[in-house]
Design an enzyme around this catalytic site. Structure first.
Site, PDB file in Angstrom:
ATOM      1  N   HIS A   7       0.733  -1.111  -0.150  1.00 44.19           N
ATOM      2  CA  HIS A   7      -0.019   0.009  -0.012  1.00 44.19           C
ATOM      3  C   HIS A   7       0.848   1.310   0.088  1.00 44.19           C
ATOM      4  CE1 HIS A   7      -2.611   2.678   2.643  1.00 44.19           C
ATOM      5  NE2 HIS A   7      -3.261   2.911   1.170  1.00 44.19           N
ATOM      6  N   ARG A   8       0.743   1.993  -1.250  1.00 44.19           N
ATOM      7  CA  ARG A   8       1.912   3.264  -1.318  1.00 44.19           C
ATOM      8  C   ARG A   8       3.263   2.856  -1.218  1.00 44.19           C
ATOM      9  NH1 ARG A   8      -1.140   7.497   2.944  1.00 44.19           N
ATOM     10  NH2 ARG A   8      -3.330   6.548   2.734  1.00 44.19           N
ATOM     11  N   GLU A  34       0.359  -0.796  -4.847  1.00 41.50           N
ATOM     12  CA  GLU A  34      -0.628   0.307  -4.957  1.00 41.50           C
ATOM     13  C   GLU A  34      -0.060   1.564  -4.861  1.00 41.50           C
ATOM     14  OE1 GLU A  34      -3.998   2.852  -3.132  1.00 41.50           O
ATOM     15  OE2 GLU A  34      -2.166   2.651  -2.368  1.00 41.50           O
ATOM     16  N   ASP A  36      -0.695   6.068  -5.468  1.00 43.09           N
ATOM     17  CA  ASP A  36      -1.952   7.046  -5.788  1.00 43.09           C
ATOM     18  C   ASP A  36      -1.538   8.140  -6.809  1.00 43.09           C
ATOM     19  OD1 ASP A  36      -3.876   6.477  -3.311  1.00 43.09           O
ATOM     20  OD2 ASP A  36      -1.506   6.600  -2.516  1.00 43.09           O
ATOM     21  N   HIS A  49      -0.189  10.801  -2.430  1.00 41.81           N
ATOM     22  CA  HIS A  49      -1.650  10.404  -1.982  1.00 41.81           C
ATOM     23  C   HIS A  49      -2.435  11.724  -1.736  1.00 41.81           C
ATOM     24  CE1 HIS A  49      -4.258   9.622   1.168  1.00 41.81           C
ATOM     25  NE2 HIS A  49      -4.686   8.316   0.647  1.00 41.81           N
ATOM     26  N   GLU A 108      -4.317   3.981  -8.094  1.00 43.72           N
ATOM     27  CA  GLU A 108      -5.585   4.836  -7.802  1.00 43.72           C
ATOM     28  C   GLU A 108      -5.475   6.169  -8.239  1.00 43.72           C
ATOM     29  OE1 GLU A 108      -6.270   5.092  -3.534  1.00 43.72           O
ATOM     30  OE2 GLU A 108      -7.806   6.429  -3.787  1.00 43.72           O
ATOM     31  N   LYS A 110      -6.867   9.797  -7.784  1.00 44.44           N
ATOM     32  CA  LYS A 110      -7.153  10.489  -6.707  1.00 44.44           C
ATOM     33  C   LYS A 110      -8.037  11.806  -7.191  1.00 44.44           C
ATOM     34  CE  LYS A 110      -5.785   8.675  -2.707  1.00 44.44           C
ATOM     35  NZ  LYS A 110      -6.869   8.043  -1.774  1.00 44.44           N
ATOM     36  N   ASP A 229       0.282  -2.109   4.411  1.00 40.69           N
ATOM     37  CA  ASP A 229       1.775  -1.187   4.605  1.00 40.69           C
ATOM     38  C   ASP A 229       2.904  -2.124   5.010  1.00 40.69           C
ATOM     39  OD1 ASP A 229      -0.030   0.840   4.443  1.00 40.69           O
ATOM     40  OD2 ASP A 229      -0.298   0.925   6.655  1.00 40.69           O
TER      41      ASP A 229
HETATM   42  O1  G3P Z   1      -6.675   1.455  -2.577  1.00 43.66           O
HETATM   43  C1  G3P Z   1      -6.838   1.206  -1.128  1.00 43.66           C
HETATM   44  C2  G3P Z   1      -6.613   2.669  -0.213  1.00 43.66           C
HETATM   45  O2  G3P Z   1      -5.144   2.911  -0.616  1.00 43.66           O
HETATM   46  C3  G3P Z   1      -7.554   3.661  -0.387  1.00 43.66           C
HETATM   47  O3  G3P Z   1      -7.320   4.424   0.705  1.00 43.66           O
HETATM   48  O4  G3P Z   1      -6.542   6.734   1.651  1.00 43.66           O
HETATM   49  O5  G3P Z   1      -4.940   4.999   1.482  1.00 43.66           O
HETATM   50  O6  G3P Z   1      -5.521   6.006  -0.634  1.00 43.66           O
HETATM   51  P1  G3P Z   1      -5.793   5.610   0.792  1.00 43.66           P
HETATM   52 CA    CA Z   2      -4.720   4.616  -2.070  1.00 40.95          CA
END
Ligand code: G3P
Ligand code: CA
Length: 241
Positions: A7-8, A34, A36, A49, A108, A110, A229
């Protein structure tokens, strides 16, 4: 087997949405990453993000108020001393980095707070240069944007992000025509719930799953992927099952 998506990037140990976090995710055995994306003032898709640069860089103000050249001058180390000087990557650079790794990529968009006209077109254009569509999942909380991606002929899987406790979200997601739902982990209500979504033809990828206990539960329930994470922890839990 449930896929592990960093995640990120591996953001617990390296600055989120930066090359070191992506490289660490690869080294730790993640199946996917993942990221953003937002749009700079001069229309470049950049990986970040927040809608502002304040939290993760030494700058301030909206991303969209900065040109790429201005964003490049920022320190994106997000307070991690070992990574001082790390830069904000573009989507194109991230695709360059990940193409040879074989990892999957969740982009993703944004575009729920900022409209970012043209973001969908630019994301698809960046991808076209890399022939990665079958390894990419495109997601957003903006479901109008998911429809736009369909209209533009996106061939990558589309993931429907949401934040509220939707009732039987697979019904709405099926009508939307997406291939996956990306719910907050607390709204994944059990193995039966997961089976319902899967029976509707949807992949289920909860976010963000970090504790060993929660990871083990999601693996048991057979979701297609988890966003975490801590990809190294997730790998250890999955390998131990
Ligand atoms: O894509 C899942 C998650 O990343 C969505 O929330 O705020 O971490 O971008 P956020
Ligand atoms: Ca995200």
């Amino acid at each position: 087997m449930t896929e592990i998506w960093a995640h990120r990037g591996a953001r617990r140990e390296a600055p989120e949405n930066t090359v070191p976090a992506f490289e660490l995710a690869v080294a730790q055995g993640a199946d996917g990453i993942e990221i953003d994306v937002q749009l700079s003032a001069d229309g470049v898709v950049v990986v970040m993000h927040d809608e502002t640069v304040d939290r993760t860089t030494d700058g301030s103000g909206p991303v969209v108020a900065h040109t790429l050249a201005q964003l490049r001058k920022l320190d994106a180390s997000a307070g991690m001393a070992r990574h001082v000087g790390v830069k904000v990557p573009t989507l194109a650079e991230t695709l360059d980095l990940l193409a040879p790794t074989g990892l999957k990529l969740n982009i993703e968009l944004k575009n729920s707070e900022e409209d970012y006209p043209g973001l969908e077109e630019r994301v698809l254009a960046a991808m076209a240069a890399h022939d990665l569509a079958d390894r990419v999942v495109l997601s957003t909380f903006n479901h109008y944007s998911l429809k736009k991606l369909q209209t533009l002929g996106a061939t990558s899987e589309l993931g429907m992000l949401y934040t509220d406790p939707l009732y039987k979200p697979w019904r709405y997601a099926s009508r939307l025509g997406v291939g996956a739902i990306h719910p907050p982990a607390r709204f994944v209500l059990g193995a039966g719930w997961v089976r319902h979504a899967q029976a509707a033809g949807l992949a289920v990828r909860p976010w963000v799953v970090n504790s060993e206990r929660a990871l083990a539960r999601m693996f048991r329930w057979g979701v297609e992927g988890v966003f975490t994470d801590v990809p190294a922890v997730a790998r250890a839990v999955r390998d131990g099952q």
